[in-house]
Design a protein around this motif. Sequence first.
Motif, PDB file in Angstrom:
ATOM      1  N   ASP A  26      51.497  52.798  19.612  1.00  0.00           N
ATOM      2  CA  ASP A  26      51.667  51.932  20.776  1.00  0.00           C
ATOM      3  C   ASP A  26      50.489  50.989  20.959  1.00  0.00           C
ATOM      4  O   ASP A  26      50.626  49.899  21.533  1.00  0.00           O
ATOM      5  N   ALA A  27      49.311  51.409  20.451  1.00  0.00           N
ATOM      6  CA  ALA A  27      48.137  50.530  20.530  1.00  0.00           C
ATOM      7  C   ALA A  27      48.200  49.427  19.484  1.00  0.00           C
ATOM      8  O   ALA A  27      47.424  48.469  19.552  1.00  0.00           O
ATOM      9  N   GLY A  28      49.113  49.563  18.511  1.00  0.00           N
ATOM     10  CA  GLY A  28      49.248  48.552  17.482  1.00  0.00           C
ATOM     11  C   GLY A  28      48.607  48.922  16.157  1.00  0.00           C
ATOM     12  O   GLY A  28      48.467  48.066  15.277  1.00  0.00           O
ATOM     13  N   LEU A  29      48.221  50.203  15.988  1.00  0.00           N
ATOM     14  CA  LEU A  29      47.627  50.627  14.729  1.00  0.00           C
ATOM     15  C   LEU A  29      48.705  50.868  13.679  1.00  0.00           C
ATOM     16  O   LEU A  29      49.876  51.051  13.990  1.00  0.00           O
ATOM     17  N   ALA A  30      48.272  50.883  12.416  1.00  0.00           N
ATOM     18  CA  ALA A  30      49.214  50.952  11.308  1.00  0.00           C
ATOM     19  C   ALA A  30      49.516  52.367  10.858  1.00  0.00           C
ATOM     20  O   ALA A  30      50.531  52.593  10.190  1.00  0.00           O
ATOM     21  N   SER A  31      48.644  53.324  11.169  1.00  0.00           N
ATOM     22  CA  SER A  31      48.799  54.650  10.582  1.00  0.00           C
ATOM     23  C   SER A  31      48.158  55.720  11.448  1.00  0.00           C
ATOM     24  O   SER A  31      47.331  55.425  12.328  1.00  0.00           O
ATOM     25  N   ALA A  32      48.546  56.967  11.154  1.00  0.00           N
ATOM     26  CA  ALA A  32      47.913  58.142  11.760  1.00  0.00           C
ATOM     27  C   ALA A  32      47.758  59.183  10.663  1.00  0.00           C
ATOM     28  O   ALA A  32      48.757  59.631  10.079  1.00  0.00           O
ATOM     29  N   PHE A  33      46.517  59.538  10.362  1.00  0.00           N
ATOM     30  CA  PHE A  33      46.217  60.513   9.311  1.00  0.00           C
ATOM     31  C   PHE A  33      45.637  61.770   9.941  1.00  0.00           C
ATOM     32  O   PHE A  33      44.828  61.695  10.878  1.00  0.00           O
ATOM     33  N   PHE A  34      46.024  62.915   9.382  1.00  0.00           N
ATOM     34  CA  PHE A  34      45.601  64.201   9.921  1.00  0.00           C
ATOM     35  C   PHE A  34      44.741  64.932   8.902  1.00  0.00           C
ATOM     36  O   PHE A  34      45.086  65.019   7.718  1.00  0.00           O
ATOM     37  N   GLY A  35      43.626  65.450   9.374  1.00  0.00           N
ATOM     38  CA  GLY A  35      42.710  66.184   8.517  1.00  0.00           C
ATOM     39  C   GLY A  35      42.994  67.664   8.535  1.00  0.00           C
ATOM     40  O   GLY A  35      43.560  68.206   9.484  1.00  0.00           O
ATOM     41  N   HIS A  36      42.578  68.332   7.472  1.00  0.00           N
ATOM     42  CA  HIS A  36      42.742  69.777   7.350  1.00  0.00           C
ATOM     43  C   HIS A  36      41.628  70.491   8.100  1.00  0.00           C
ATOM     44  O   HIS A  36      40.462  70.095   8.021  1.00  0.00           O
ATOM     45  N   GLY A  37      42.003  71.510   8.837  1.00  0.00           N
ATOM     46  CA  GLY A  37      41.015  72.346   9.519  1.00  0.00           C
ATOM     47  C   GLY A  37      41.447  73.791   9.427  1.00  0.00           C
ATOM     48  O   GLY A  37      42.129  74.199   8.488  1.00  0.00           O
ATOM     49  N   SER A  38      41.052  74.566  10.397  1.00  0.00           N
ATOM     50  CA  SER A  38      41.406  75.986  10.413  1.00  0.00           C
ATOM     51  C   SER A  38      42.482  76.271  11.458  1.00  0.00           C
ATOM     52  O   SER A  38      42.572  77.365  11.994  1.00  0.00           O
ATOM     53  N   SER A  39      43.299  75.251  11.744  1.00  0.00           N
ATOM     54  CA  SER A  39      44.333  75.386  12.760  1.00  0.00           C
ATOM     55  C   SER A  39      45.679  75.000  12.147  1.00  0.00           C
ATOM     56  O   SER A  39      46.071  75.543  11.126  1.00  0.00           O
ATOM     57  N   ALA A  49      54.862  64.319  13.051  1.00  0.00           N
ATOM     58  CA  ALA A  49      54.517  63.048  13.672  1.00  0.00           C
ATOM     59  C   ALA A  49      55.379  61.919  13.119  1.00  0.00           C
ATOM     60  O   ALA A  49      55.832  61.030  13.864  1.00  0.00           O
ATOM     61  N   GLY A  50      55.629  61.943  11.817  1.00  0.00           N
ATOM     62  CA  GLY A  50      56.464  60.912  11.225  1.00  0.00           C
ATOM     63  C   GLY A  50      57.888  60.952  11.742  1.00  0.00           C
ATOM     64  O   GLY A  50      58.521  59.906  11.923  1.00  0.00           O
ATOM     65  N   ARG A  51      58.387  62.146  11.967  1.00  0.00           N
ATOM     66  CA  ARG A  51      59.764  62.280  12.467  1.00  0.00           C
ATOM     67  C   ARG A  51      59.863  61.875  13.932  1.00  0.00           C
ATOM     68  O   ARG A  51      60.855  61.273  14.356  1.00  0.00           O
ATOM     69  N   GLU A  52      58.826  62.184  14.705  1.00  0.00           N
ATOM     70  CA  GLU A  52      58.865  61.935  16.149  1.00  0.00           C
ATOM     71  C   GLU A  52      58.388  60.528  16.524  1.00  0.00           C
ATOM     72  O   GLU A  52      58.712  60.030  17.606  1.00  0.00           O
ATOM     73  N   VAL A  53      57.618  59.901  15.641  1.00  0.00           N
ATOM     74  CA  VAL A  53      57.015  58.596  15.973  1.00  0.00           C
ATOM     75  C   VAL A  53      57.386  57.602  14.877  1.00  0.00           C
ATOM     76  O   VAL A  53      56.647  57.423  13.906  1.00  0.00           O
ATOM     77  N   PRO A  54      58.526  56.944  14.996  1.00  0.00           N
ATOM     78  CA  PRO A  54      58.894  55.963  13.979  1.00  0.00           C
ATOM     79  C   PRO A  54      57.979  54.747  14.017  1.00  0.00           C
ATOM     80  O   PRO A  54      57.309  54.485  15.015  1.00  0.00           O
ATOM     81  N   GLY A  55      57.956  54.030  12.899  1.00  0.00           N
ATOM     82  CA  GLY A  55      57.238  52.760  12.880  1.00  0.00           C
ATOM     83  C   GLY A  55      55.769  52.862  12.583  1.00  0.00           C
ATOM     84  O   GLY A  55      55.021  51.905  12.838  1.00  0.00           O
ATOM     85  N   ILE A  56      55.311  53.991  12.036  1.00  0.00           N
ATOM     86  CA  ILE A  56      53.891  54.139  11.711  1.00  0.00           C
ATOM     87  C   ILE A  56      53.768  54.990  10.447  1.00  0.00           C
ATOM     88  O   ILE A  56      54.544  55.935  10.234  1.00  0.00           O
ATOM     89  N   GLY A  85      60.742  60.055   6.970  1.00  0.00           N
ATOM     90  CA  GLY A  85      61.503  58.848   6.685  1.00  0.00           C
ATOM     91  C   GLY A  85      60.862  57.958   5.638  1.00  0.00           C
ATOM     92  O   GLY A  85      60.988  56.727   5.695  1.00  0.00           O
ATOM     93  N   GLY A  86      60.155  58.578   4.679  1.00  0.00           N
ATOM     94  CA  GLY A  86      59.550  57.799   3.604  1.00  0.00           C
ATOM     95  C   GLY A  86      58.256  57.116   3.979  1.00  0.00           C
ATOM     96  O   GLY A  86      57.813  56.211   3.267  1.00  0.00           O
ATOM     97  N   ARG A  87      57.607  57.564   5.066  1.00  0.00           N
ATOM     98  CA  ARG A  87      56.378  56.899   5.526  1.00  0.00           C
ATOM     99  C   ARG A  87      55.136  57.770   5.341  1.00  0.00           C
ATOM    100  O   ARG A  87      54.115  57.547   5.984  1.00  0.00           O
ATOM    101  N   LEU A  88      55.215  58.745   4.437  1.00  0.00           N
ATOM    102  CA  LEU A  88      54.108  59.675   4.219  1.00  0.00           C
ATOM    103  C   LEU A  88      53.193  59.196   3.107  1.00  0.00           C
ATOM    104  O   LEU A  88      53.653  58.715   2.071  1.00  0.00           O
ATOM    105  N   THR A  89      51.892  59.355   3.308  1.00  0.00           N
ATOM    106  CA  THR A  89      50.901  59.212   2.246  1.00  0.00           C
ATOM    107  C   THR A  89      50.156  60.533   2.140  1.00  0.00           C
ATOM    108  O   THR A  89      49.646  61.046   3.130  1.00  0.00           O
ATOM    109  N   LEU A  90      50.128  61.071   0.926  1.00  0.00           N
ATOM    110  CA  LEU A  90      49.554  62.397   0.698  1.00  0.00           C
ATOM    111  C   LEU A  90      48.118  62.264   0.217  1.00  0.00           C
ATOM    112  O   LEU A  90      47.867  61.782  -0.892  1.00  0.00           O
TER     113      LEU A  90
END
Length: 296
Positions: A26-39, A49-56, A85-90
């Motif tokens: 909603d702020a206009g950013l292109a992506s959201a990446f998640f880091g690995h932790g102990s959770s 996030a990809g399924r719930e938030v289209p367009g990113i 929906g094909g918007r994942l980067t691994l």
Amino acid sequence: MRIGLFTIAGGAPLDDLVAQARLARDAGLASAFFGHGSSFDALTTAALAGREVPGIEVGTAIVPTYPRHPLALASQALTAQAMAGGRLTLGIGPSHRPIIEDGHGIPYDRPARHTREYLTALRPLLRGEDPAHRGETLTAVGAVDAPGTTPPPVLLSALGPTMLRIAGELADGTVTTWTGAAAIADHVVPRITAAAEAAGRPAPRVLAGVLVALTTDPDAVRREIADRFAAAADLAAYRAALDRQGLAGVHETVVAGDEAAVAAELRRFADAGATDLLIAPFGDAARVLEFAASLG
């Protein structure tokens, strides 16, 4: 330069992590990446996030390789790709000896060789092919059938010369952390680009991770980061990266200050050749992300 959000998949309920991805979009950013932790698992979180938030674009930065066989990760990644929906980067990486060896009980032997063999097996698996790989560090024989799913791009966490060469040769790019704009320009971009060119591969993405704070007291922010992340500087890969930059600790890579100071520093990453900036907001996340989006 594309600008995205970086956050650890932990420390907050899953719904809050999805809300952060929605805030980024909603702020206009292109992506959201998640880091690995102990959770929470970073790849599953990205898929949700990809399924719930289209367009990113959604992604991981990063999933540790040693505890996950390439066959298992390929299956999980293609499932996540379908969910998103094909918007994942691994994003993947070998992590660090204390985490892998002391925590998981897995020998952290020859991480560069392990990473090269891992990518050699993983990329065909993501395409639905059998790599029939029998190497020095791992065996991967078999295929993953994920109907209607395209293989996600693969990034490798790479800071040192050897890992950057592997990223250029076998991955679609790299994702960095605790690395300033000068090191991106002088070390990361030239090495990974040269390796990709020599291998006949397209120009790689360079995703630069940076912690950003809008504040009237940047020194206080850096002191807090120094206290919170002091242990990071003791990890061999981060210590070597800091030494190359002439830095004592990770707090010296933080971008903090008023809007003019932060804007000037973030633009240095674009000038350095970073294709993407992954911002970990410190403090008022909405304000930081909206300001960063205005620069993009």
